[in-house]
Write a protein that holds these residues in place. Structure first.
Motif, mmCIF file in Angstrom:
data_model
loop_
_atom_site.group_PDB
_atom_site.id
_atom_site.type_symbol
_atom_site.label_atom_id
_atom_site.label_comp_id
_atom_site.label_asym_id
_atom_site.label_seq_id
_atom_site.Cartn_x
_atom_site.Cartn_y
_atom_site.Cartn_z
ATOM 1 N N TYR A 44 81.391 2.216 105.530
ATOM 2 C CA TYR A 44 81.157 2.803 106.846
ATOM 3 C C TYR A 44 79.690 3.158 107.090
ATOM 4 O O TYR A 44 79.317 3.521 108.193
ATOM 5 C CB TYR A 44 82.042 4.039 107.071
ATOM 6 C CG TYR A 44 81.799 5.152 106.079
ATOM 7 C CD1 TYR A 44 80.784 6.077 106.285
ATOM 8 C CD2 TYR A 44 82.583 5.267 104.939
ATOM 9 C CE1 TYR A 44 80.551 7.090 105.375
ATOM 10 C CE2 TYR A 44 82.363 6.284 104.032
ATOM 11 C CZ TYR A 44 81.348 7.181 104.255
ATOM 12 O OH TYR A 44 81.113 8.178 103.353
ATOM 13 N N ARG A 62 84.630 4.326 113.292
ATOM 14 C CA ARG A 62 85.889 3.565 113.196
ATOM 15 C C ARG A 62 86.296 3.394 111.736
ATOM 16 O O ARG A 62 87.425 3.694 111.365
ATOM 17 C CB ARG A 62 85.716 2.160 113.782
ATOM 18 C CG ARG A 62 85.836 2.032 115.222
ATOM 19 C CD ARG A 62 85.710 0.548 115.617
ATOM 20 N NE ARG A 62 86.559 0.312 116.750
ATOM 21 C CZ ARG A 62 87.859 0.089 116.704
ATOM 22 N NH1 ARG A 62 88.482 0.003 115.574
ATOM 23 N NH2 ARG A 62 88.548 -0.073 117.807
ATOM 24 N N ARG A 63 85.389 2.878 110.949
ATOM 25 C CA ARG A 63 85.691 2.618 109.534
ATOM 26 C C ARG A 63 85.966 3.912 108.776
ATOM 27 O O ARG A 63 86.841 3.961 107.924
ATOM 28 C CB ARG A 63 84.555 1.863 108.869
ATOM 29 C CG ARG A 63 84.451 0.434 109.315
ATOM 30 C CD ARG A 63 83.383 -0.285 108.551
ATOM 31 N NE ARG A 63 83.210 -1.633 109.063
ATOM 32 C CZ ARG A 63 82.300 -2.460 108.613
ATOM 33 N NH1 ARG A 63 81.464 -2.089 107.662
ATOM 34 N NH2 ARG A 63 82.200 -3.667 109.123
ATOM 35 N N ARG A 64 85.193 4.960 109.085
ATOM 36 C CA ARG A 64 85.366 6.220 108.364
ATOM 37 C C ARG A 64 86.736 6.830 108.624
ATOM 38 O O ARG A 64 87.332 7.446 107.763
ATOM 39 C CB ARG A 64 84.251 7.203 108.736
ATOM 40 C CG ARG A 64 84.305 8.492 107.965
ATOM 41 C CD ARG A 64 84.103 8.207 106.473
ATOM 42 N NE ARG A 64 84.108 9.406 105.692
ATOM 43 C CZ ARG A 64 85.152 9.835 104.976
ATOM 44 N NH1 ARG A 64 86.279 9.151 104.964
ATOM 45 N NH2 ARG A 64 85.062 10.936 104.284
ATOM 46 N N LEU A 65 87.253 6.630 109.851
ATOM 47 C CA LEU A 65 88.572 7.153 110.190
ATOM 48 C C LEU A 65 89.706 6.209 109.824
ATOM 49 O O LEU A 65 90.864 6.531 110.026
ATOM 50 C CB LEU A 65 88.645 7.488 111.690
ATOM 51 C CG LEU A 65 87.800 8.672 112.144
ATOM 52 C CD1 LEU A 65 87.900 8.839 113.652
ATOM 53 C CD2 LEU A 65 88.217 9.946 111.435
ATOM 54 N N GLY A 66 89.366 5.018 109.301
ATOM 55 C CA GLY A 66 90.394 4.079 108.884
ATOM 56 C C GLY A 66 90.859 3.121 109.964
ATOM 57 O O GLY A 66 91.841 2.411 109.782
ATOM 58 N N PHE A 67 90.152 3.071 111.093
ATOM 59 C CA PHE A 67 90.459 2.084 112.129
ATOM 60 C C PHE A 67 89.978 0.724 111.635
ATOM 61 O O PHE A 67 89.027 0.647 110.851
ATOM 62 C CB PHE A 67 89.687 2.393 113.420
ATOM 63 C CG PHE A 67 90.255 3.504 114.253
ATOM 64 C CD1 PHE A 67 91.073 3.221 115.337
ATOM 65 C CD2 PHE A 67 89.951 4.826 113.972
ATOM 66 C CE1 PHE A 67 91.569 4.245 116.122
ATOM 67 C CE2 PHE A 67 90.445 5.846 114.747
ATOM 68 C CZ PHE A 67 91.259 5.562 115.827
ATOM 69 N N PRO A 68 90.567 -0.360 112.123
ATOM 70 C CA PRO A 68 90.028 -1.670 111.769
ATOM 71 C C PRO A 68 88.642 -1.851 112.374
ATOM 72 O O PRO A 68 88.362 -1.320 113.453
ATOM 73 C CB PRO A 68 91.030 -2.658 112.372
ATOM 74 C CG PRO A 68 91.798 -1.895 113.391
ATOM 75 C CD PRO A 68 91.742 -0.446 113.003
ATOM 76 N N ALA A 119 96.872 8.721 113.008
ATOM 77 C CA ALA A 119 96.610 7.737 111.952
ATOM 78 C C ALA A 119 95.571 8.204 110.941
ATOM 79 O O ALA A 119 95.246 7.478 110.028
ATOM 80 C CB ALA A 119 96.160 6.419 112.580
ATOM 81 N N TRP A 120 95.032 9.390 111.086
ATOM 82 C CA TRP A 120 94.003 9.902 110.193
ATOM 83 C C TRP A 120 94.329 11.344 109.863
ATOM 84 O O TRP A 120 95.191 11.958 110.484
ATOM 85 C CB TRP A 120 92.612 9.765 110.827
ATOM 86 C CG TRP A 120 92.585 10.360 112.180
ATOM 87 C CD1 TRP A 120 92.310 11.635 112.509
ATOM 88 C CD2 TRP A 120 92.936 9.712 113.397
ATOM 89 N NE1 TRP A 120 92.449 11.829 113.846
ATOM 90 C CE2 TRP A 120 92.835 10.659 114.417
ATOM 91 C CE3 TRP A 120 93.320 8.415 113.714
ATOM 92 C CZ2 TRP A 120 93.107 10.350 115.743
ATOM 93 C CZ3 TRP A 120 93.581 8.124 115.032
ATOM 94 C CH2 TRP A 120 93.468 9.072 116.019
ATOM 95 N N SER A 121 93.610 11.922 108.949
ATOM 96 C CA SER A 121 93.855 13.294 108.533
ATOM 97 C C SER A 121 93.587 14.273 109.667
ATOM 98 O O SER A 121 92.544 14.219 110.305
ATOM 99 C CB SER A 121 92.950 13.642 107.346
ATOM 100 O OG SER A 121 93.042 15.014 107.049
#
Length: 163
Positions: A44, A62-68, A119-121
């Motif tokens: 990220y 996006r990447r840090r939150l786990g989105f594609p 979808a994230w913490s």
């Protein structure tokens, strides 16, 4: 609205979700330009963005939150954020899909974030605000990029690379 009872935020979108961060931490909003890469960082960490002669560590939210991952578009922006970290200021660039608006809402309208259903913490959320058609998710950027992690990224971006 009474200024003491309201929070002014920058709203931004990622995918179909609407997020917000307090205006107080947003130094500026830049059009997207690819950051200069720095080797050996997490996926990220995109590299450095030149902000008036200062190299600012730039991260893909996006990447840090786990989105594609997503390709940058004409709407993609970099939020330059000033965060207070352990008694000092840390400047980070955060890439978002699009900036929607600067707005205010009453602090009484901020609800506790849900523990499930996102979808994230939920540790990354300060709260949620209901609005017609959905919710605005108030992001705790400092929790997403912990002080140690963010400071490490900023320092590694400044370190010379070996040849």
């Amino acid at each position: 609205m009474n200024a003491a009872n309201e929070l002014q935020v920058v709203e931004f979108g990622m995918g179909g979700d609407v997020f917000a961060v307090p205006v107080a931490i947003v130094r500026e909003i830049l059009d997207y330009a690819p950051p200069s890469p720095v080797p050996n960082g997490p996926a990220y960490f995109l590299g450095l963005t030149d902000v008036r002669g200062q190299g600012v560590a730039t991260l893909d939210l996006r990447r840090r939150l786990g989105f594609p991952p997503a390709e940058a578009s004409l709407a993609t922006r970099i939020l330059i954020l000033d965060l207070a970290q352990q008694g000092s200021a840390l400047t980070l660039g955060v890439v978002v899909d699009r900036v929607l608006s600067v707005t205010s809402f009453e602090t009484a309208a901020i609800e506790t974030p849900p523990e499930i259903g996102v979808a994230w913490s939920s540790d990354y959320l300060l709260g949620v605000v209901r609005r017609e058609g959905g919710f605005i998710l108030l992001v705790d950027i400092a929790a997403i990029f912990t002080g140690t992690e963010a400071a490490s990224l900023a320092l590694s971006a400044l370190a010379p690379t070996g040849t």
